[in-house]
Scaffold this motif. Structure first.
Motif, PDB file in Angstrom:
ATOM      1  N   ARG A  72      31.443  40.955  39.662  1.00 38.00           N
ATOM      2  CA  ARG A  72      32.445  41.452  39.141  1.00 38.00           C
ATOM      3  C   ARG A  72      31.908  42.067  37.650  1.00 38.00           C
ATOM      4  NH1 ARG A  72      35.889  38.163  34.488  1.00 38.00           N
ATOM      5  NH2 ARG A  72      37.875  38.886  34.902  1.00 38.00           N
ATOM      6  N   SER A  73      30.881  41.501  37.175  1.00 39.90           N
ATOM      7  CA  SER A  73      30.431  42.252  35.787  1.00 39.90           C
ATOM      8  C   SER A  73      29.984  43.302  36.075  1.00 39.90           C
ATOM      9  CB  SER A  73      29.512  41.331  35.154  1.00 39.90           C
ATOM     10  OG  SER A  73      29.944  40.347  34.717  1.00 39.90           O
ATOM     11  N   TYR A  74      29.079  43.916  37.210  1.00 38.90           N
ATOM     12  CA  TYR A  74      28.549  44.909  37.740  1.00 38.90           C
ATOM     13  C   TYR A  74      29.598  45.914  37.855  1.00 38.90           C
ATOM     14  CZ  TYR A  74      25.932  48.652  39.997  1.00 38.90           C
ATOM     15  OH  TYR A  74      25.276  49.562  40.620  1.00 38.90           O
ATOM     16  N   GLN A  75      30.795  45.835  38.465  1.00 37.22           N
ATOM     17  CA  GLN A  75      31.769  46.585  39.008  1.00 37.22           C
ATOM     18  C   GLN A  75      32.871  46.986  37.637  1.00 37.22           C
ATOM     19  OE1 GLN A  75      33.712  45.905  42.836  1.00 37.22           O
ATOM     20  NE2 GLN A  75      31.779  45.241  43.658  1.00 37.22           N
ATOM     21  N   GLN A  76      32.928  45.780  36.916  1.00 37.24           N
ATOM     22  CA  GLN A  76      34.044  46.140  35.904  1.00 37.24           C
ATOM     23  C   GLN A  76      33.520  46.426  34.540  1.00 37.24           C
ATOM     24  OE1 GLN A  76      36.916  42.897  36.007  1.00 37.24           O
ATOM     25  NE2 GLN A  76      38.005  43.700  37.793  1.00 37.24           N
ATOM     26  N   GLU A  77      32.434  46.015  34.258  1.00 39.45           N
ATOM     27  CA  GLU A  77      31.977  46.148  32.927  1.00 39.45           C
ATOM     28  C   GLU A  77      31.037  47.423  32.583  1.00 39.45           C
ATOM     29  OE1 GLU A  77      33.072  44.278  30.664  1.00 39.45           O
ATOM     30  OE2 GLU A  77      34.038  42.731  32.003  1.00 39.45           O
ATOM     31  N   GLY A  78      31.101  48.549  33.299  1.00 38.25           N
ATOM     32  CA  GLY A  78      30.530  49.793  33.186  1.00 38.25           C
ATOM     33  C   GLY A  78      29.289  50.009  33.751  1.00 38.25           C
ATOM     34  N   LEU A  79      28.607  48.986  34.408  1.00 32.07           N
ATOM     35  CA  LEU A  79      27.397  48.949  35.133  1.00 32.07           C
ATOM     36  C   LEU A  79      27.714  49.892  36.440  1.00 32.07           C
ATOM     37  CD1 LEU A  79      25.833  45.555  34.599  1.00 32.07           C
ATOM     38  CD2 LEU A  79      25.309  47.864  33.465  1.00 32.07           C
ATOM     39  N   ASN A  80      28.530  49.679  37.133  1.00 32.86           N
ATOM     40  CA  ASN A  80      29.015  50.596  38.132  1.00 32.86           C
ATOM     41  C   ASN A  80      29.645  51.907  37.687  1.00 32.86           C
ATOM     42  OD1 ASN A  80      29.554  51.499  40.680  1.00 32.86           O
ATOM     43  ND2 ASN A  80      31.365  50.270  40.900  1.00 32.86           N
ATOM     44  N   ARG A  81      28.594  52.731  37.180  1.00 34.59           N
ATOM     45  CA  ARG A  81      29.238  53.783  36.171  1.00 34.59           C
ATOM     46  C   ARG A  81      30.085  54.843  36.905  1.00 34.59           C
ATOM     47  NH1 ARG A  81      23.827  52.645  35.591  1.00 34.59           N
ATOM     48  NH2 ARG A  81      23.203  51.932  33.709  1.00 34.59           N
ATOM     49  N   ASP A  82      29.967  54.965  38.366  1.00 39.02           N
ATOM     50  CA  ASP A  82      30.933  56.054  38.959  1.00 39.02           C
ATOM     51  C   ASP A  82      32.255  55.422  39.705  1.00 39.02           C
ATOM     52  OD1 ASP A  82      28.949  57.947  38.482  1.00 39.02           O
ATOM     53  OD2 ASP A  82      27.711  57.409  40.025  1.00 39.02           O
ATOM     54  N   GLY A  83      32.434  54.260  39.191  1.00 38.50           N
ATOM     55  CA  GLY A  83      33.701  53.469  39.783  1.00 38.50           C
ATOM     56  C   GLY A  83      33.430  52.918  41.106  1.00 38.50           C
ATOM     57  N   ASP A  84      34.144  53.224  42.049  1.00 40.67           N
ATOM     58  CA  ASP A  84      34.028  52.504  43.401  1.00 40.67           C
ATOM     59  C   ASP A  84      32.712  53.113  44.049  1.00 40.67           C
ATOM     60  OD1 ASP A  84      36.595  51.641  43.458  1.00 40.67           O
ATOM     61  OD2 ASP A  84      37.496  53.181  44.140  1.00 40.67           O
TER      62      ASP A  84
END
Length: 279
Positions: A72-84
């Motif tokens: 969740r942290s990876y996907q929602q806190e900006g680490l997943n920089r390109d979204g999906d």
């Protein structure tokens, strides 16, 4: 020769599972138990995980739950920089969340097991051969995940410390005026607010978080059941009515109390004035 006094580590009051539960509670993420799958559902901000009894131990359950919180942290806190995620990016995400899970489990004294992620070993090897710096990038992102996850525990500690500081209300600690300290908290009569506890139908419902599209993460404090509730549902309308009615009753009682106090003061003044005239 100077000697430092012997340092003794303060005893840990909470067990590893207590600390993990505290982190999950304060993260505001919904947890849906049941089935055999484990994953984080981004659209509904929900961790899907089997029942605790299906794991070898409670510690294993919480280790897996925190692994999904790392996703969740990876996907929602900006680490997943390109979204999906695009095709192939899952390999990089799993590398980062597994490193984060390893660090978190070490900090909380929980078990760590690759489990089904063993199948990623070859893919991680290929990834690092293609880019030798990938491991360092992954470790850096993993530390950010760890900081965010453990930060929920730090927030709990800070709130508890503020709650006991001088045994004063928060408004008094911040230096608010006496008038401001007695103001009723403001609320939107058409919405629910995170942290509200509303008595209804023989139990109490707590608002855990407000999600997108007017959806709320809720908990029935009677049976500890967590669930999602839309603002279009009948329960939402009932809770709004119950909350608003309780506020109106409370405000009405305050007004009646103030009127009664005013009448008593006026009556006392009249008696005093009459006494002075008689003298």
């Amino acid at each position: 020769m100077r000697k430092l006094p012997k340092w003794e580590k303060e005893p840990m009051d909470l067990t590893p599972t207590d600390r993990a539960q505290q982190i999950l509670d304060h993260a505001g993420v919904a947890i849906e138990n049941g089935g055999d799958d484990m994953f984080y559902e981004r659209q509904t901000d929900t961790i899907i995980i089997p029942d605790k009894e299906q794991f070898a131990s409670p510690e294993q359950y919480y280790a897996e739950a925190l692994h999904q919180l790392a996703h969740r942290s990876y996907q929602q806190e900006g680490l997943n920089r390109d979204g999906d995620l695009r095709a192939g990016e899952m390999v990089g995400e799993e590398l980062r969340t597994n490193l984060a899970s390893l660090f978190i489990s070490k900090e909380l004294n929980l078990p760590y097991d690759l489990n089904d992620h063993v199948g990623y070993l070859n893919s991680w090897s290929v990834l690092m051969k293609e880019d030798p710096a990938e491991l360092f990038k992954a470790a850096s992102d993993a530390q950010k995940i760890v900081d965010q996850v453990l930060g929920f525990e730090q927030q709990v500690a800070e709130k508890e410390e503020l709650g006991t500081e001088n045994d004063l209300p928060e408004s008094r600690q911040q230096g608010d005026s006496p008038e401001a300290q007695h103001e009723e908290p403001k609320f939107n009569p058409e919405r629910l607010t995170k942290g509200e506890i509303i008595p209804h139908n023989g139990t109490e419902f707590k608002v855990l978080a407000e999600l997108k599209n007017n959806v709320y993460n809720m908990q029935d404090l009677g049976d500890k059941r967590k669930f999602k509730m839309s603002s279009d549902s009948g329960l939402f309308a009932s809770l709004i009515e119950a909350r608003n009615n309780s506020q109106e009753i409370s405000t009405g009682m305050d007004v009646e109390h103030e009127v009664a106090e005013t009448e008593e003061i006026n009556e006392a003044e009249e008696i005093d004035n009459t006494y002075q005239m008689q003298r």
